[in-house]
Motif scaffolding. Sequence first.
Motif, PDB file in Angstrom:
ATOM      1  N   ALA A 113       3.451  61.891  -0.354  1.00 25.72           N
ATOM      2  CA  ALA A 113       2.959  63.223  -0.707  1.00 25.72           C
ATOM      3  C   ALA A 113       3.789  63.809  -1.849  1.00 25.72           C
ATOM      4  CB  ALA A 113       3.010  64.143   0.512  1.00 25.72           C
ATOM      5  N   ALA A 114       5.100  63.617  -1.783  1.00 23.24           N
ATOM      6  CA  ALA A 114       5.969  64.110  -2.857  1.00 23.24           C
ATOM      7  C   ALA A 114       5.609  63.449  -4.187  1.00 23.24           C
ATOM      8  CB  ALA A 114       7.429  63.857  -2.503  1.00 23.24           C
ATOM      9  N   HIS A 115       5.268  62.161  -4.132  1.00 18.66           N
ATOM     10  CA  HIS A 115       4.862  61.452  -5.344  1.00 18.66           C
ATOM     11  C   HIS A 115       3.591  62.065  -5.932  1.00 18.66           C
ATOM     12  CE1 HIS A 115       4.029  58.152  -8.117  1.00 18.66           C
ATOM     13  NE2 HIS A 115       2.822  58.063  -7.596  1.00 18.66           N
ATOM     14  N   HIS A 116       2.609  62.371  -5.090  1.00 18.99           N
ATOM     15  CA  HIS A 116       1.367  62.978  -5.561  1.00 18.99           C
ATOM     16  C   HIS A 116       1.625  64.366  -6.145  1.00 18.99           C
ATOM     17  CE1 HIS A 116      -1.416  59.883  -4.359  1.00 18.99           C
ATOM     18  NE2 HIS A 116      -0.954  59.880  -3.115  1.00 18.99           N
ATOM     19  N   ALA A 129       3.039  67.016 -13.320  1.00 21.21           N
ATOM     20  CA  ALA A 129       2.975  66.429 -14.661  1.00 21.21           C
ATOM     21  C   ALA A 129       1.637  66.729 -15.324  1.00 21.21           C
ATOM     22  CB  ALA A 129       3.210  64.925 -14.573  1.00 21.21           C
ATOM     23  N   ALA A 130       0.548  66.670 -14.529  1.00 19.33           N
ATOM     24  CA  ALA A 130      -0.780  66.960 -15.077  1.00 19.33           C
ATOM     25  C   ALA A 130      -0.891  68.416 -15.509  1.00 19.33           C
ATOM     26  CB  ALA A 130      -1.856  66.626 -14.046  1.00 19.33           C
ATOM     27  N   VAL A 131      -0.327  69.322 -14.704  1.00 22.94           N
ATOM     28  CA  VAL A 131      -0.376  70.743 -15.051  1.00 22.94           C
ATOM     29  C   VAL A 131       0.451  71.007 -16.315  1.00 22.94           C
ATOM     30  CG1 VAL A 131       0.329  73.050 -14.313  1.00 22.94           C
ATOM     31  CG2 VAL A 131      -0.823  71.524 -12.706  1.00 22.94           C
ATOM     32  N   ALA A 156      -4.838  67.311 -11.223  1.00 23.04           N
ATOM     33  CA  ALA A 156      -3.806  67.960 -10.421  1.00 23.04           C
ATOM     34  C   ALA A 156      -4.359  68.391  -9.065  1.00 23.04           C
ATOM     35  CB  ALA A 156      -3.243  69.161 -11.167  1.00 23.04           C
ATOM     36  N   ALA A 157      -5.565  68.945  -9.058  1.00 25.88           N
ATOM     37  CA  ALA A 157      -6.171  69.382  -7.798  1.00 25.88           C
ATOM     38  C   ALA A 157      -6.359  68.207  -6.844  1.00 25.88           C
ATOM     39  CB  ALA A 157      -7.508  70.066  -8.077  1.00 25.88           C
ATOM     40  N   GLU A 158      -6.761  67.058  -7.383  1.00 26.17           N
ATOM     41  CA  GLU A 158      -6.944  65.869  -6.539  1.00 26.17           C
ATOM     42  C   GLU A 158      -5.618  65.398  -5.967  1.00 26.17           C
ATOM     43  OE1 GLU A 158      -8.832  63.042  -9.055  1.00 26.17           O
ATOM     44  OE2 GLU A 158     -10.750  64.116  -9.115  1.00 26.17           O
ATOM     45  N   GLN A 159      -4.569  65.420  -6.775  1.00 24.34           N
ATOM     46  CA  GLN A 159      -3.257  64.987  -6.303  1.00 24.34           C
ATOM     47  C   GLN A 159      -2.733  65.920  -5.210  1.00 24.34           C
ATOM     48  OE1 GLN A 159      -1.793  62.234  -7.057  1.00 24.34           O
ATOM     49  NE2 GLN A 159      -2.900  61.538  -8.857  1.00 24.34           N
ATOM     50  N   ALA A 207      -1.875  65.029  -1.251  1.00 30.63           N
ATOM     51  CA  ALA A 207      -0.593  65.358  -0.626  1.00 30.63           C
ATOM     52  C   ALA A 207      -0.808  66.142   0.660  1.00 30.63           C
ATOM     53  CB  ALA A 207       0.271  66.153  -1.603  1.00 30.63           C
ATOM     54  N   GLN A 208      -1.754  67.085   0.635  1.00 33.40           N
ATOM     55  CA  GLN A 208      -2.043  67.872   1.837  1.00 33.40           C
ATOM     56  C   GLN A 208      -2.590  66.992   2.956  1.00 33.40           C
ATOM     57  OE1 GLN A 208      -4.695  70.810   0.173  1.00 33.40           O
ATOM     58  NE2 GLN A 208      -3.057  72.307  -0.130  1.00 33.40           N
ATOM     59  N   GLU A 209      -3.469  66.063   2.603  1.00 32.42           N
ATOM     60  CA  GLU A 209      -4.063  65.189   3.616  1.00 32.42           C
ATOM     61  C   GLU A 209      -3.018  64.250   4.226  1.00 32.42           C
ATOM     62  OE1 GLU A 209      -7.215  63.287   1.535  1.00 32.42           O
ATOM     63  OE2 GLU A 209      -8.569  65.016   1.626  1.00 32.42           O
ATOM     64  N   LEU A 210      -2.095  63.764   3.410  1.00 37.21           N
ATOM     65  CA  LEU A 210      -1.082  62.839   3.916  1.00 37.21           C
ATOM     66  C   LEU A 210      -0.132  63.503   4.908  1.00 37.21           C
ATOM     67  CD1 LEU A 210      -0.133  60.817   0.706  1.00 37.21           C
ATOM     68  CD2 LEU A 210      -1.385  59.981   2.705  1.00 37.21           C
TER      69      LEU A 210
END
Length: 199
Positions: A18-21, A27-29, A46-49, A53-56
């Motif tokens: 999750a931290a990686h995402h 970085a995308a933002v 960014a929204a997908e990442q 992270a939230q799902e994980l």
Amino acid sequence: MIDAVVRIKQVAYLSGEAAHHLAEAQAAVTAAALADPELTALPDTAAEQIQLAQELTALAPEAAVESATGIARETHRRRPSATTATHSLATAELSALHAVARGHVVMARSQGREYVHSRDGSVRIGTLRSLEGEGPIVRAPATAAPAFHGGPAHDRIRLTVRGAAAVAALLALPPAAPAAAPAPAMPAAPTTTGPARSR
């Protein structure tokens, strides 16, 4: 104990992913902001990442509490000790604290009113307000996912140090035994006999 340790390792691994995402989202933002200084919305990447992270980590609080409960009960079984007193808290408050520890409780606002959302529906708004005033919980505004896409973020309810101590005192307690089902009533013996058959 082995199951608890394995579950903790799984939570640690998923938290690292999750931290990686989240790093990828940041970085995308940053890249999008450099390209468009007036950026007002998150880039799709960014929204997908962030969603990944939230799902994980969505089930991490519950897994952590289950693991801690298993370890505490096994430790208490091997070395019984006095449990921290929680007599100052009512049963409803202790149940609410346990639900908060598992990540099941958020608060929302709509039309000037506050609502509480819990996974099992057993936590009441009055109980949360009482706990918030006493100090075992604290509200983190707009840190929980919205109920629907594009909706307002909810307020996550978190434990304070005092609240975590109260929950920890409950972990080693044995689970409540289910109420014994009443024995089925025996059918009454027949009081009349049928007509005799002729041979």
